[in-house]
Each structure stands twice: as C-alpha cells, then as structure tokens.
Write a protein that holds these residues in place. Structure first.
Motif, PDB file in Angstrom:
ATOM      1  N   ASP A  41     -17.700  22.788   0.115  1.00  0.00           N
ATOM      2  CA  ASP A  41     -18.458  23.381   1.185  1.00  0.00           C
ATOM      3  C   ASP A  41     -19.991  23.156   1.544  1.00  0.00           C
ATOM      4  OD1 ASP A  41     -18.456  24.892   3.682  1.00  0.00           O
ATOM      5  OD2 ASP A  41     -18.603  26.989   2.430  1.00  0.00           O
ATOM      6  N   ILE A  42     -20.099  22.260   2.854  1.00  0.00           N
ATOM      7  CA  ILE A  42     -21.512  22.074   2.890  1.00  0.00           C
ATOM      8  C   ILE A  42     -22.085  22.578   4.340  1.00  0.00           C
ATOM      9  CG2 ILE A  42     -20.831  19.811   3.934  1.00  0.00           C
ATOM     10  CD1 ILE A  42     -23.314  18.634   2.585  1.00  0.00           C
ATOM     11  N   SER A  43     -23.145  23.007   4.214  1.00  0.00           N
ATOM     12  CA  SER A  43     -23.693  23.653   5.418  1.00  0.00           C
ATOM     13  C   SER A  43     -24.427  22.703   6.401  1.00  0.00           C
ATOM     14  CB  SER A  43     -24.723  24.647   4.941  1.00  0.00           C
ATOM     15  OG  SER A  43     -26.007  24.058   4.385  1.00  0.00           O
ATOM     16  N   ARG A  44     -24.432  23.180   7.314  1.00  0.00           N
ATOM     17  CA  ARG A  44     -25.107  22.183   8.432  1.00  0.00           C
ATOM     18  C   ARG A  44     -26.767  21.923   8.071  1.00  0.00           C
ATOM     19  NH1 ARG A  44     -25.001  22.446  14.794  1.00  0.00           N
ATOM     20  NH2 ARG A  44     -23.057  23.753  14.089  1.00  0.00           N
ATOM     21  N   GLU A  45     -27.353  22.875   7.255  1.00  0.00           N
ATOM     22  CA  GLU A  45     -28.803  22.550   6.765  1.00  0.00           C
ATOM     23  C   GLU A  45     -28.605  21.353   5.616  1.00  0.00           C
ATOM     24  OE1 GLU A  45     -31.433  23.053   8.705  1.00  0.00           O
ATOM     25  OE2 GLU A  45     -29.920  24.310  10.057  1.00  0.00           O
ATOM     26  N   ALA A  46     -27.556  21.624   4.877  1.00  0.00           N
ATOM     27  CA  ALA A  46     -27.601  20.545   3.735  1.00  0.00           C
ATOM     28  C   ALA A  46     -27.239  19.135   4.379  1.00  0.00           C
ATOM     29  CB  ALA A  46     -26.360  20.939   2.770  1.00  0.00           C
ATOM     30  N   LEU A  47     -26.306  19.145   5.334  1.00  0.00           N
ATOM     31  CA  LEU A  47     -26.036  17.865   6.171  1.00  0.00           C
ATOM     32  C   LEU A  47     -27.291  17.254   6.702  1.00  0.00           C
ATOM     33  CD1 LEU A  47     -22.616  18.650   7.911  1.00  0.00           C
ATOM     34  CD2 LEU A  47     -22.956  16.898   5.882  1.00  0.00           C
ATOM     35  N   ARG A  48     -28.144  18.339   7.112  1.00  0.00           N
ATOM     36  CA  ARG A  48     -29.345  17.942   8.117  1.00  0.00           C
ATOM     37  C   ARG A  48     -30.254  17.227   6.927  1.00  0.00           C
ATOM     38  NH1 ARG A  48     -31.039  19.784  12.480  1.00  0.00           N
ATOM     39  NH2 ARG A  48     -29.870  22.020  12.258  1.00  0.00           N
ATOM     40  N   ALA A  49     -30.403  17.981   5.895  1.00  0.00           N
ATOM     41  CA  ALA A  49     -31.110  17.555   4.820  1.00  0.00           C
ATOM     42  C   ALA A  49     -30.834  15.959   4.212  1.00  0.00           C
ATOM     43  CB  ALA A  49     -31.422  18.555   3.606  1.00  0.00           C
ATOM     44  N   ASP A  50     -29.567  15.798   3.944  1.00  0.00           N
ATOM     45  CA  ASP A  50     -29.003  14.526   3.477  1.00  0.00           C
ATOM     46  C   ASP A  50     -29.278  13.433   4.468  1.00  0.00           C
ATOM     47  OD1 ASP A  50     -27.990  15.938   1.318  1.00  0.00           O
ATOM     48  OD2 ASP A  50     -25.774  15.637   2.200  1.00  0.00           O
ATOM     49  N   ILE A  51     -29.231  13.800   5.917  1.00  0.00           N
ATOM     50  CA  ILE A  51     -29.347  12.770   6.942  1.00  0.00           C
ATOM     51  C   ILE A  51     -30.654  12.432   6.840  1.00  0.00           C
ATOM     52  CG2 ILE A  51     -29.025  12.299   9.489  1.00  0.00           C
ATOM     53  CD1 ILE A  51     -26.429  13.869   9.291  1.00  0.00           C
ATOM     54  N   ALA A  52     -31.554  13.316   7.103  1.00  0.00           N
ATOM     55  CA  ALA A  52     -33.069  13.373   7.229  1.00  0.00           C
ATOM     56  C   ALA A  52     -33.641  12.679   6.088  1.00  0.00           C
ATOM     57  CB  ALA A  52     -33.502  14.486   7.362  1.00  0.00           C
ATOM     58  N   ASP A  53     -33.212  12.778   4.901  1.00  0.00           N
ATOM     59  CA  ASP A  53     -33.736  12.025   3.623  1.00  0.00           C
ATOM     60  C   ASP A  53     -33.219  10.637   3.753  1.00  0.00           C
ATOM     61  OD1 ASP A  53     -34.691  12.123   0.988  1.00  0.00           O
ATOM     62  OD2 ASP A  53     -32.781  11.449   0.565  1.00  0.00           O
ATOM     63  N   LEU A  55     -32.869   9.129   6.413  1.00  0.00           N
ATOM     64  CA  LEU A  55     -33.605   8.462   7.471  1.00  0.00           C
ATOM     65  C   LEU A  55     -34.973   8.324   7.395  1.00  0.00           C
ATOM     66  CD1 LEU A  55     -31.680   9.883  10.647  1.00  0.00           C
ATOM     67  CD2 LEU A  55     -31.536   7.584   9.939  1.00  0.00           C
ATOM     68  N   GLU A  56     -35.767   9.093   6.257  1.00  0.00           N
ATOM     69  CA  GLU A  56     -36.785   9.153   6.017  1.00  0.00           C
ATOM     70  C   GLU A  56     -37.574   9.959   6.902  1.00  0.00           C
ATOM     71  OE1 GLU A  56     -38.221   5.311   4.705  1.00  0.00           O
ATOM     72  OE2 GLU A  56     -36.891   5.185   2.984  1.00  0.00           O
ATOM     73  N   ILE A  57     -37.275  11.059   7.424  1.00  0.00           N
ATOM     74  CA  ILE A  57     -37.630  11.881   8.405  1.00  0.00           C
ATOM     75  C   ILE A  57     -37.720  13.289   7.749  1.00  0.00           C
ATOM     76  CG2 ILE A  57     -37.450  10.603  10.523  1.00  0.00           C
ATOM     77  CD1 ILE A  57     -35.143  12.443  11.207  1.00  0.00           C
ATOM     78  N   ALA A  58     -38.448  14.207   8.269  1.00  0.00           N
ATOM     79  CA  ALA A  58     -38.599  15.761   7.924  1.00  0.00           C
ATOM     80  C   ALA A  58     -37.061  16.278   8.533  1.00  0.00           C
ATOM     81  CB  ALA A  58     -39.629  16.392   8.416  1.00  0.00           C
ATOM     82  N   PRO A  59     -36.391  16.951   7.925  1.00  0.00           N
ATOM     83  CA  PRO A  59     -35.356  17.679   8.281  1.00  0.00           C
ATOM     84  C   PRO A  59     -35.485  18.658   9.621  1.00  0.00           C
ATOM     85  CG  PRO A  59     -35.288  18.119   5.988  1.00  0.00           C
ATOM     86  CD  PRO A  59     -36.572  17.458   6.320  1.00  0.00           C
ATOM     87  N   ALA A  60     -36.817  19.145   9.821  1.00  0.00           N
ATOM     88  CA  ALA A  60     -37.211  19.807  11.187  1.00  0.00           C
ATOM     89  C   ALA A  60     -36.975  18.768  12.305  1.00  0.00           C
ATOM     90  CB  ALA A  60     -38.569  20.406  10.906  1.00  0.00           C
ATOM     91  N   MET A  85     -27.733   7.233  15.891  1.00  0.00           N
ATOM     92  CA  MET A  85     -28.058   6.071  15.820  1.00  0.00           C
ATOM     93  C   MET A  85     -29.558   5.740  16.329  1.00  0.00           C
ATOM     94  SD  MET A  85     -24.867   3.863  15.499  1.00  0.00           S
ATOM     95  CE  MET A  85     -23.186   4.405  15.073  1.00  0.00           C
ATOM     96  N   ASP A  86     -29.721   6.426  17.542  1.00  0.00           N
ATOM     97  CA  ASP A  86     -30.874   6.405  18.026  1.00  0.00           C
ATOM     98  C   ASP A  86     -32.019   6.678  16.853  1.00  0.00           C
ATOM     99  OD1 ASP A  86     -29.730   5.356  20.468  1.00  0.00           O
ATOM    100  OD2 ASP A  86     -29.934   7.317  21.285  1.00  0.00           O
ATOM    101  N   ALA A  87     -31.783   7.740  16.402  1.00  0.00           N
ATOM    102  CA  ALA A  87     -32.660   7.987  14.978  1.00  0.00           C
ATOM    103  C   ALA A  87     -33.022   7.040  14.039  1.00  0.00           C
ATOM    104  CB  ALA A  87     -32.159   9.453  14.565  1.00  0.00           C
TER     105      ALA A  87
END
Length: 81
Positions: free
Chosen positions: A3-15, A17-22, A31-33
């Motif tokens: 089970d994965i939360s939206r915030e965990a997905l956000r953290a994985d994607i941000a990581d 992309l080398e950006i801050a999750p916020a 794709m634009d990001a």
C-alpha cells in the motif's frame, strides 16, 4: 502488494526528478516536469520491487501524480483518497 500513499509516490517521483517533493503538485504534468522514459522505467522498477502494481506503460497513460495515485489505489482494490 504494497500500500503506497500519495506522499510516498510524490517523494519517489520528486527524487527521480531531483526536485523537492513540495514542488510537485498533484496535477502537474510529469512529462513537463522532466519525467522522461528512462526515469519512468526506473520508477516502475522501484515500485515493482516494492510490490506496487504499476509498470512503464501505466506511467505513459497516467500523466500526473493524482492519476498515478488513483491508478495505484485502483490496482490495490482501494478507492482513491
């Protein structure tokens, strides 16, 4: 299955992309990001290792964090939060 939360997905994607999750909005086009095919494959591999039922093709169809989270929840038999 994991089970994965939206915030965990956000953290994985941000990581990857080398950006801050916020800095990653729920409705931002990934794709634009900067989510290119190599990064998407890496994410899919990470999630597969954790038992999350999403693959590379899913990341091509679900283009926002909100869409990816909804798809992950649906695959896990849960209503999106």
């Amino acid at each position: 299955m994991t089970d994965i939360s939206r915030e965990a997905l956000r953290a994985d994607i941000a990581d990857i992309l080398e950006i801050a999750p916020a800095d990653l909005a729920d409705d931002a086009n990934l794709m634009d990001a900067g989510l290119d095919s190599m990064r998407a494959m890496n994410l899919a591999a990470q999630w597969e290792e954790r038992g999350l039922p999403l693959d590379f093709a899913d990341l091509g169809e679900a283009q926002t964090l909100a869409e990816i989270h909804a798809l992950a929840q649906a695959r896990q038999g849960k209503a999106p939060a």
